[in-house]
Structures are given as structure tokens and as C-alpha cells.
Design a protein around this motif. Structure first.
Motif, short mmCIF file in Angstrom:
data_model
loop_
_atom_site.label_atom_id
_atom_site.label_comp_id
_atom_site.label_asym_id
_atom_site.label_seq_id
_atom_site.Cartn_x
_atom_site.Cartn_y
_atom_site.Cartn_z
N ASP A 23 49.91 79.65 28.93
CA ASP A 23 51.24 79.11 29.14
C ASP A 23 51.94 79.82 30.30
O ASP A 23 52.60 79.18 31.12
N ALA A 24 51.80 81.13 30.36
CA ALA A 24 52.42 81.90 31.43
C ALA A 24 51.81 81.54 32.78
O ALA A 24 52.54 81.34 33.76
N ARG A 25 50.50 81.45 32.83
CA ARG A 25 49.84 81.12 34.10
C ARG A 25 50.24 79.72 34.57
O ARG A 25 50.42 79.49 35.77
N ALA A 26 50.40 78.80 33.63
CA ALA A 26 50.85 77.44 33.97
C ALA A 26 52.27 77.48 34.54
O ALA A 26 52.57 76.82 35.54
N ALA A 27 53.13 78.26 33.90
CA ALA A 27 54.51 78.38 34.39
C ALA A 27 54.54 79.00 35.79
O ALA A 27 55.28 78.54 36.67
N LEU A 28 53.72 80.02 36.00
CA LEU A 28 53.66 80.66 37.32
C LEU A 28 53.11 79.71 38.38
O LEU A 28 53.60 79.67 39.50
N SER A 29 52.08 78.95 38.01
CA SER A 29 51.48 78.04 38.99
C SER A 29 52.41 76.87 39.33
O SER A 29 52.25 76.24 40.36
N SER A 30 53.40 76.60 38.46
CA SER A 30 54.37 75.54 38.76
C SER A 30 55.49 76.05 39.66
O SER A 30 56.41 75.30 39.97
N GLY A 31 55.41 77.30 40.06
CA GLY A 31 56.38 77.84 41.00
C GLY A 31 57.42 78.76 40.40
O GLY A 31 58.25 79.31 41.13
N ARG A 32 57.40 78.95 39.09
CA ARG A 32 58.36 79.87 38.48
C ARG A 32 57.97 81.31 38.81
O ARG A 32 56.80 81.64 38.90
N ASN A 33 58.99 82.15 38.96
CA ASN A 33 58.68 83.57 39.10
C ASN A 33 58.54 84.14 37.69
O ASN A 33 58.90 83.48 36.71
N PRO A 34 58.00 85.36 37.56
CA PRO A 34 57.76 85.90 36.21
C PRO A 34 59.00 85.94 35.32
O PRO A 34 58.94 85.62 34.14
N ARG A 35 60.16 86.31 35.87
CA ARG A 35 61.38 86.38 35.07
C ARG A 35 61.75 85.00 34.53
O ARG A 35 62.14 84.86 33.37
N GLU A 36 61.62 83.97 35.35
CA GLU A 36 61.92 82.60 34.91
C GLU A 36 60.90 82.09 33.90
O GLU A 36 61.22 81.24 33.08
N ALA A 37 59.68 82.60 33.97
CA ALA A 37 58.61 82.13 33.10
C ALA A 37 58.63 82.78 31.72
O ALA A 37 58.00 82.26 30.80
N VAL A 38 59.33 83.88 31.55
CA VAL A 38 59.34 84.58 30.26
C VAL A 38 59.72 83.66 29.10
O VAL A 38 59.05 83.67 28.07
N PRO A 39 60.76 82.83 29.21
CA PRO A 39 61.09 81.96 28.07
C PRO A 39 59.96 81.00 27.69
O PRO A 39 59.86 80.60 26.53
N ALA A 40 59.10 80.64 28.63
CA ALA A 40 57.98 79.75 28.33
C ALA A 40 56.86 80.48 27.59
O ALA A 40 56.10 79.85 26.86
N ALA A 41 56.77 81.79 27.78
CA ALA A 41 55.67 82.55 27.16
C ALA A 41 56.05 84.02 27.02
O ALA A 41 55.45 84.89 27.66
#
Length: 142
Positions: A23-41
Motif C-alpha cells: 500500500d505504501a509503495r503504491a501511494a509513493l508511486s502515485s506521486g505522494r511523498n512519504p508524509r502524505e502516504a502515511v495515512p494510506a499505510a
């Protein structure tokens, strides 16, 4: 790659391909930075590792890096235990889902050293070696 156990010990622990790391890698690959991706994973060690690495290098904030890395480390320990790890044995660095935990562990060592926790830094580096990898191998994953 096969992870044949040549030592008299537990088999290598491989975190599952599906789950928080994916889930985190998907969020990162969609252009989110790590801080933005935390809620997703929020359970994904890879996000906490990247936040710690950024705090160490770009931000120059070892205290924040320590907090991020410790979070990633504990999230990773939880995942490893769910995957059957019993506190020892190989955690292969070439298995992508394992990399978030290992990078968090290395970032924890670096942040601990930066804030004067040399004993903890040494324990973390020993943990990497005991897991069948090295500081340099994990550093090369960045």
C-alpha cells in the motif's frame, strides 16, 4: 532468488508482498511523498524509514529522525512477528517487503549515534549483521 538456509537456524523471514508495504509503495508511486502516504499505510516501515532518512540528511534533525526510525522499527517488528519471526534468523535485504524494516533499523542506528546513543547504534548495527545483512547492503537500498 531462493533463500536456502545454510546455517543451523531458523529459515529466512519474508514479509508478505501484500499489505502495508505494498500500500505504501503504491501511494509513493502515485506521486505522494512519504508524509502524505502515511495515512494510506501507517504500519508500513518503508514510509517511516524514508521520513527518518530525510530528517537525517535534508532536514538535519536527528531527534525527528530517531522518532521516525523507531516507529518504523517497531512497525517492522510487529510485521516480522506476524510473519513467524521469533527474534532471530535471517531477514533478507533482497526481499523488497523486508527493506522498510531494515532501512528503519539502519536509520535508527544513525539517528541514535547522532543524538549520543552510541550503545543503541551499536545494537542496531549488530541486529543488521545478525539478520544476515550489513550496514552497507542496507545503505545501498536507499
Amino acid at each position: 532468488m531462493s533463500h536456502e538456509n545454510l546455517l543451523d537456524g531458523p529459515a529466512p523471514t519474508l514479509l508478505p508482498a501484500a499489505g502495508p508495504d505494498a500500500d505504501a509503495r503504491a501511494a509513493l508511486s502515485s506521486g505522494r511523498n512519504p508524509r502524505e502516504a502515511v495515512p494510506a499505510a501507517p504500519a508500513a516501515s518503508i514510509l517511516w524509514a524514508q521520513l527518518a532518512e530525510r530528517a537525517l540528511s535534508d532536514d538535519g534533525d536527528p531527534v525527528a529522525a530517531y522518532a521516525y526510525a523507531r516507529t518504523g522499527y517497531h512497525r517492522g517488528l510487529d510485521a516480522l512477528r506476524r510473519a513467524g519471526w521469533h527474534g532471530r534468523g535471517p531477514i533478507p535485504a533482497d526481499h523488497i517487503p523486508n527493506q522498510g524494516f531494515l532501512r528503519s533499523l539502519l536509520a535508527l542506528a544513525e539517528a541514535a549515534e547522532a543524538i549520543g546513543e552510541s550503545e543503541e547504534a551499536t545494537r542496531c548495527e549488530t541486529f543488521l549483521t545478525d539478520s544476515g545483512t550489513s550496514v552497507s547492503e542496507v545503505a545501498n537500498l536507499r
